[in-house]
Scaffold this motif. Structure first.
Motif, PDB file in Angstrom:
ATOM      1  N   HIS A 158     -62.848  26.959 -85.085  1.00 17.53           N
ATOM      2  CA  HIS A 158     -61.438  27.159 -85.466  1.00 17.53           C
ATOM      3  C   HIS A 158     -60.728  25.814 -85.526  1.00 17.53           C
ATOM      4  O   HIS A 158     -61.131  24.875 -84.831  1.00 17.53           O
ATOM      5  N   GLU A 198     -58.124  23.282 -84.470  1.00 21.19           N
ATOM      6  CA  GLU A 198     -57.420  23.102 -83.213  1.00 21.19           C
ATOM      7  C   GLU A 198     -55.908  23.169 -83.445  1.00 21.19           C
ATOM      8  O   GLU A 198     -55.422  22.732 -84.489  1.00 21.19           O
ATOM      9  N   GLU A 199     -55.186  23.733 -82.479  1.00 26.79           N
ATOM     10  CA  GLU A 199     -53.718  23.808 -82.602  1.00 26.79           C
ATOM     11  C   GLU A 199     -53.125  22.415 -82.775  1.00 26.79           C
ATOM     12  O   GLU A 199     -52.168  22.226 -83.520  1.00 26.79           O
ATOM     13  N   GLU A 200     -53.706  21.452 -82.101  1.00 25.98           N
ATOM     14  CA  GLU A 200     -53.216  20.067 -82.176  1.00 25.98           C
ATOM     15  C   GLU A 200     -53.351  19.519 -83.604  1.00 25.98           C
ATOM     16  O   GLU A 200     -52.474  18.831 -84.113  1.00 25.98           O
ATOM     17  N   LYS A 234     -53.405  21.357 -86.374  1.00 24.27           N
ATOM     18  CA  LYS A 234     -52.414  22.039 -87.220  1.00 24.27           C
ATOM     19  C   LYS A 234     -51.032  21.423 -86.998  1.00 24.27           C
ATOM     20  O   LYS A 234     -50.273  21.193 -87.947  1.00 24.27           O
ATOM     21  N   GLU A 235     -50.721  21.159 -85.726  1.00 22.93           N
ATOM     22  CA  GLU A 235     -49.402  20.627 -85.398  1.00 22.93           C
ATOM     23  C   GLU A 235     -49.219  19.224 -85.983  1.00 22.93           C
ATOM     24  O   GLU A 235     -48.169  18.912 -86.539  1.00 22.93           O
ATOM     25  N   ARG A 293     -48.559  19.525 -89.610  1.00 21.49           N
ATOM     26  CA  ARG A 293     -47.172  19.957 -89.872  1.00 21.49           C
ATOM     27  C   ARG A 293     -46.199  18.781 -89.739  1.00 21.49           C
ATOM     28  O   ARG A 293     -45.302  18.611 -90.561  1.00 21.49           O
ATOM     29  N   ASN A 313     -46.368  26.622 -93.808  1.00 19.15           N
ATOM     30  CA  ASN A 313     -46.839  27.071 -92.483  1.00 19.15           C
ATOM     31  C   ASN A 313     -47.734  28.296 -92.598  1.00 19.15           C
ATOM     32  O   ASN A 313     -48.727  28.414 -91.897  1.00 19.15           O
ATOM     33  N   GLU A 340     -51.716  28.571 -91.462  1.00 19.23           N
ATOM     34  CA  GLU A 340     -52.269  29.624 -90.621  1.00 19.23           C
ATOM     35  C   GLU A 340     -53.430  30.357 -91.306  1.00 19.23           C
ATOM     36  O   GLU A 340     -54.413  30.714 -90.684  1.00 19.23           O
ATOM     37  N   ASP A 366     -58.630  27.311 -90.614  1.00 22.07           N
ATOM     38  CA  ASP A 366     -60.003  27.470 -90.097  1.00 22.07           C
ATOM     39  C   ASP A 366     -61.039  27.158 -91.184  1.00 22.07           C
ATOM     40  O   ASP A 366     -62.048  26.504 -90.920  1.00 22.07           O
TER      41      ASP A 366
END
Lengths: 252, 160
Positions: free
Chosen positions: A13, A15-17, A19-20, A23, B8, B12, B16
């Motif tokens: 997946h 990583e949230e980091e 994605k952040e 952004r 955004n 999402e 992945d």
């Protein structure tokens, strides 16, 4: 085996980091999603094209419906035809009760002015009035001398078969006060002539008079009381205006 | 330019997939970060109107694969990353799946993405051909060869 691969890849997946940070990067690059608004030309194309079409349409509409000359027709019915640059009548306005009745009874809007004039002079009520030895004056008013001259020439040609018809042209500046005092351009010209002979005369005096009565009065005051309007000669109209400052055209 | 909300939502939906494609092509996290920025900035500035989410997903895959190839072509990158870093990638996977991922990642580059798109994303050979701008028969050949190579590798692993 397929399921095993699916499960294996499914465990990977973002990583949230990651994605952040993406952004944050995008917000910075786009100035919080505002920076590129003004430069997206492709999206502006349909807007600009619509505006051009709208403005061209608006421009065309304004050109078509803008009168460049006015033909003032006065017997006692006083009527004015606004003529555009394509020689079409774009407005019809009556300047007294009879004029308004006449305007309502003819269908000359968008017709060529020569056809419109022919229709008005052939109108039953006008023919009846002219049959009583009344006169009709046709005054072409505009800012462009050459244009007025051209229209006047065509009018003289098309009214040649009508008796007691007097044609002339005026510059707009000379008669622009006419509408303020409720007179048509043609009648206002006659009023100016009359006022030179009698300074006490007021517009209301001539509002209800026929052009024959006005012309008779002018001749009486100028000392030519006995002089009738010749049926085959000059109507005696004069003054500045189109056609090199000469007013007064033909009499038929 | 697309709105923040739109972007955004796309992150999402597709992060992945982009991440997995990065894993298949690239060797470290910093490169993946570069690819994420490149791909999603293209998305922000793109005026393409996607007919469906499937259409959008195929666009994302193509842009990501191209961005990865461009990055790998770079002179600096091709000479500064060690091969050992490659095996760090599937670290997040469980031990069971690690051998499968390592087997895929040990394939030559041109086979990896085809295997991923077919076995994980479920695309058919003609669809993969359209996405990667490759001949369908070429895709079939790549799939057959990779299947044989993977069989050998996984059998070898099971034998150990």
């Amino acid at each position: 085996m397929n399921d095993k691969w699916k499960e294996a890849f499914g465990e990977i997946h973002a990583e949230e980091e990651l994605k952040e940070s993406t952004r944050r990067f995008l917000a910075q690059k786009t100035g919080n999603y505002r920076k590129y608004h003004g430069w997206d030309y492709k999206r502006l194309v349909p807007v600009v094209a619509s505006m051009v079409i709208f403005l061209a349409g608006l421009g065309g509409y304004r050109v078509y419906f803008k009168p460049v000359s006015v033909i003032s027709i006065d017997v006692n019915p006083s009527l004015e035809l606004g003529v555009n640059r394509f020689d079409r009548v774009v407005s019809v306005e009556g300047f007294n009760e009879d004029g308004r009745k006449l305007a309502d009874s003819v269908n000359v809007k968008y017709a060529e002015y020569t056809d419109a004039l022919e229709q008005i002079l052939s109108n039953e009520s006008v023919r009846e009035i002219l049959g009583q030895d009344e006169v009709v004056t046709i005054d072409v008013v505009g800012e462009d001398e050459r244009e007025c001259g051209r229209i006047l020439s065509n009018i003289e040609h098309c009214t040649s078969g009508h008796r007691n018809t007097y044609c002339g042209s005026s510059n707009l500046e000379e008669v622009e006060a006419a509408h303020e005092i409720g007179l048509s351009y043609g009648k206002y010209r006659a009023y100016l002539e009359l006022r030179e002979l009698d300074p006490d005369v007021v517009p209301e005096d001539i509002q209800g008079m026929t052009m024959r009565e006005i012309r008779d009065l002018i001749q009486r005051l100028s000392g030519n009381a006995s002089e009738e309007i010749p049926e085959d000669g000059s109507p005696g109209m004069h003054g500045g205006g189109c056609r090199g400052g000469h007013h007064g055209g033909g009499h038929h | 330019m697309r709105s923040e909300g739109e972007v955004n939502r796309a992150i999402e939906r597709h992060a992945d997939t982009v991440r997995r494609l990065c894993m298949i092509h690239l060797k470290n996290y910093a490169d993946a970060e570069d690819i994420f920025q490149t791909v999603f900035l293209k998305y922000v500035l793109s005026s393409i109107s996607f007919e469906s989410q499937e259409h959008e997903r195929a666009w994302m895959i193509r842009v990501t694969v191209n961005a990865c190839k461009d990055l790998l072509k770079s002179f600096y990158r091709s000479r500064t990353v060690s091969l050992e870093e490659l095996v760090d990638w599937p670290a997040e996977a469980s031990a069971d799946h690690r051998e499968v991922l390592e087997a895929v990642l040990s394939l030559p580059k041109k086979y990896r993405v085809v295997v991923y798109l077919h076995y994980y994303e479920g695309y058919t050979a003609p669809e993969i051909g359209r996405i990667l701008r490759k001949n369908t028969n070429t895709v079939y050949t790549l799939l057959n060869r990779s299947r044989q190579m993977l069989k050998k590798k996984l059998e070898g692993l099971n034998d150990e």
